[in-house]
Design an enzyme around this catalytic site. Structure first.
Site, short mmCIF file in Angstrom:
data_model
loop_
_atom_site.label_atom_id
_atom_site.label_comp_id
_atom_site.label_asym_id
_atom_site.label_seq_id
_atom_site.Cartn_x
_atom_site.Cartn_y
_atom_site.Cartn_z
N ASP A 339 17.05 62.07 35.65
CA ASP A 339 15.66 62.22 35.29
C ASP A 339 14.92 62.35 36.63
O ASP A 339 15.42 61.88 37.64
CB ASP A 339 15.25 60.93 34.56
N ASP A 528 14.98 56.13 34.77
CA ASP A 528 14.27 54.92 35.22
C ASP A 528 13.95 54.02 34.04
O ASP A 528 13.31 52.99 34.20
CB ASP A 528 13.00 55.28 35.99
N ASP A 532 13.37 57.06 28.48
CA ASP A 532 14.64 57.76 28.32
C ASP A 532 15.77 56.95 27.72
O ASP A 532 16.93 57.29 27.88
CB ASP A 532 15.10 58.50 29.58
#
Ligand code: ADP
Ligand code: MG
Length: 632
Positions: A339, A528, A532
């Site tokens: 990400d 993080d 997600d």
């Protein structure tokens, strides 16, 4: 809590048992030496020597005989204790067969060595447990709470959120909270493996498990002890060892097949050639050697210990691996998907330009700040920082955040939307592009475009080396996925040298990309933890960065990197590979030596001494080798 007590009690008990075992081993050794000397200078009958050697034999072997008998009553005929009992009783008895030599000292020695191996194994396991507990030395002992104007010292579990605690220099932070007064530097090494102290001031959040180095801190607690960082991490580390690895369960299954096979072979070796040659004593002796060698201890002990050591070594470096089953997957990583925000970049944005369309600059920031107060996204932080005194009499209602797009709220009856171009299209605002470098956050009021704010993020210093290191460990493809706009993504991708990137993705589209990439081999997703969680679960290995503070990440991820450094991924891969290599070495070594001694036994070239080495000696060496995994 109850369970913990039982656990500790159990360990205590084990320690006492270990002491007793060692005393018996030492006593039996002295008695055995005595018996050997007496045998040398006397000329007694065989049964008299049997009685003589039975003394050290029973001293050291009584417990084993008892366990074997108990096991037999419970239908566990093939326990180690049973195998050792049969082998040693057989060795004691064989001297009475015509044409056979007595094996009294050998029989005692086998039992003695078996006990020594058991003692050694207990020691090794205790040590590795202790060293993990030590490196995870984050369990606070007490908290000083302000109650009715007094400072009382209580157990951390007894503090309720909202109470004010005082932390003296040198003490551990007992639970998560916010600093009310004082400033100090915190040592986070036990949590993150990072030795740089972190300085904290009034208003900063602090995490349990850190050590307060310099100043006195007054802290308002925000979580109960059980929900605080230290307790969560301890829980994670303690449970990790229980998630068995594939090769670990393979060993248990292997032992289940291997032991009966060797036992059957032992019986066949004792009987079949004897029927043909008539040399019963010779072949029964060889069969007994088979039994001694047949113990799968070296494997059953050393392989789990190796994985345990690997997990410990990793946590020492601030890498929490949630189970030894993940070691397999980590060692075979082919694709690593990142990400962007907060993972490859700092995730700390700064407003670099404000371009209003309708209102003035301050008013634009004012409206944006009101809605963003309700978001935890790093972008929200930037907008809040750019308009610090947003707490006024405005009424804010109907907050609605859409992951990957932005956030909408009603301020003083006007509908304010703050987010990217997708969000603008959703609310029907005619947004304008911007020529500035950075992430563009648009603002619309009642569906009318009001302007945009440009914010920019910094790439982590550690990110480029991390990607290079991953390539060096054999990862074939690195991919960056982001919900941010194409231009920002392209600049970051180019600077870091990722193989592939996809921008403008919604969380669901990130899952789609990961699913597509999954077919190319073992895949890790690194995020993080902010919006997600779905991708973290979908990947073969979900890696969360900067778990300090983010609960969602700790829960959804398989691997947690305690400091925010992407370079720890390559370190995790290396640790996993080393751990697996050590486990394989142990398997190959143990099986190799055992097969060799079995062959020598059939050929009549093996002695009881060799058989003891093939069993206990190999176990001891394998355990020593396993301990290497702890030193990352
Ligand atoms: P990334 O994949 O880089 O971590 P996210 O999926 O978290 O990005 O967000 C993607 C985009 O959605 C952001 O670049 C931003 O434009 C927009 N966005 C998400 N949340 C917010 C928010 N709270 N305020 C404004 N914009 C937001
Ligand atoms: Mg994100």
């Amino acid at each position: 809590m109850e369970e913990k007590h039982i656990h500790e009690h159990h360990h205590h008990h084990e320690e006492e048992e270990g002491q007793g075992r060692l005393t018996k081993i030492l006593a039996a050794t002295v008695l055995l030496i005595g018996a050997v000397i007496i045998e040398k200078y006397t000329d007694w009958a065989t049964w008299q020597y049997l009685l003589l050697f039975l003394v050290p034999y029973l001293v050291v072997g009584w417990d084993t005989l008892k366990e074997a008998a108990e096991g037999l009553l419970h239908g566990e005929a093939l326990s180690e204790d049973f195998l050792m009992s049969v082998a040693t009783l057989g060795a004691l008895g064989i001297g009475f067969m015509p044409g056979a030599e007595t094996q009294f000292p050998e029989a005692v020695f086998v039992m003695l060595f078996f006990q020594l191996g058991e003692w050694f194994e207990e020691k090794a396991e205790g040590n590795s447990r202790k060293s993990i507990a030590h490196l995870m030395d984050i369990r606070p002992d007490a908290a000083h709470v302000e109650r009715d104007g007094n400072l009382v010292t209580v157990k951390p579990e007894e503090v309720t959120p909202g109470e004010v605690i005082v932390i003296q220099p040198g003490e551990k932070v007992p639970m998560d909270g916010v600093v009310l007064d004082g400033h100090s530097s915190l040592d986070t090494v036990a949590l993150t493996g990072e030795s740089m102290p972190r300085s904290v001031h009034e208003g900063d959040e602090i995490l349990s498990g850190c050590v307060n180095k310099s100043g006195v801190l007054r802290v308002r607690t925000t979580k109960v002890f059980g929900e605080s960082t230290a307790a969560k991490i301890l829980d994670l580390v303690e449970n990790a060892a229980e998630n068995k690895s594939r090769s670990e369960s393979f060993i248990t299954r292997f032992a289940k097949v291997y032991t009966p096979i060797v036992v059957v072979l032992a019986v066949l070796v004792a009987i079949v050639p004897s029927l043909i040659t008539g040399e019963w004593a010779t072949w029964i002796y060889r069969g007994l050697l088979f039994l001694v060698v047949s113990c799968p201890c070296a494997l059953v002990i050393s392989v789990p210990l190796t994985f345990f050591g690997g997990l410990g070594g990793a946590s020492k470096k601030g890498i929490l691996i949630k189970g030894s089953n993940l070691m397999d997957r980590l060692s075979k990583l082919q694709t690593v998907v990142f990400d962007k925000t907060g993972t490859l970049t700092e995730g700390v944005f700064e407003v670099t330009a404000v371009h209003p369309q309708e209102l003035d600059q301050q008013e634009l920031l004012h409206l944006a700040a009101h809605v963003e107060r309700h978001s935890t996204h790093p972008i929200a932080m930037a907008l809040l920082n750019a308009y610090p005194d947003e707490k006024d009499s405005c009424t804010v209602a109907d907050i609605q955040e859409t992951a990957g797009q932005g956030i909408i709220g009603t301020i003083n009856g006007r509908k304010v939307a703050v987010g990217n171009s997708k969000l603008m299209e959703t609310v029907g605002a005619a947004w304008r592009p911007c020529h500035h470098e950075g992430t563009i956050i648009h603002v619309a009021v009642d569906g009318v475009y009001a302007g945009h704010v440009v914010i920019s993020d910094r790439i982590k210093a550690d990110a480029a080396p991390a990607l290079a290191e991953l390539k060096a460990t054999g990862v074939q493809r690195t991919v960056m996925l982001t919900g941010d706009q194409e231009s920002v993504a392209a600049a970051v991708a180019k600077q870091l040298g990722v193989d592939e990137f996809h921008a403008g993705l919604l969380p669901a589209q990130k899952v789609e990309q990961v699913e597509r990439l999954l077919s190319a081999g073992t895949l890790a997703f690194v995020g993080d933890g902010i919006n997600d969680a779905p991708v973290l679960t979908r990947a073969d290995v979900g890696i969360a960065m900067g778990a300090l503070g983010s609960d969602a990440a700790i829960e959804a991820a398989d691997v947690v990197l305690m400091d925010d450094k992407p370079s720890k991924i390559a370190a995790a891969v290396r640790i996993a590979r080393r751990t697996i290599a050590i486990a394989k070495e142990n398997i190959a070594f143990a099986i190799g030596i055992k097969v060799l001694v079995l062959l020598l036994a059939v050929l009549g070239l093996a002695t009881m001494w060799m058989a003891v080495f093939a069993d206990v000696g190999v176990t001891v060496l394998a355990v020593l080798n396993a301990m290497r995994a702890l030193r990352a």
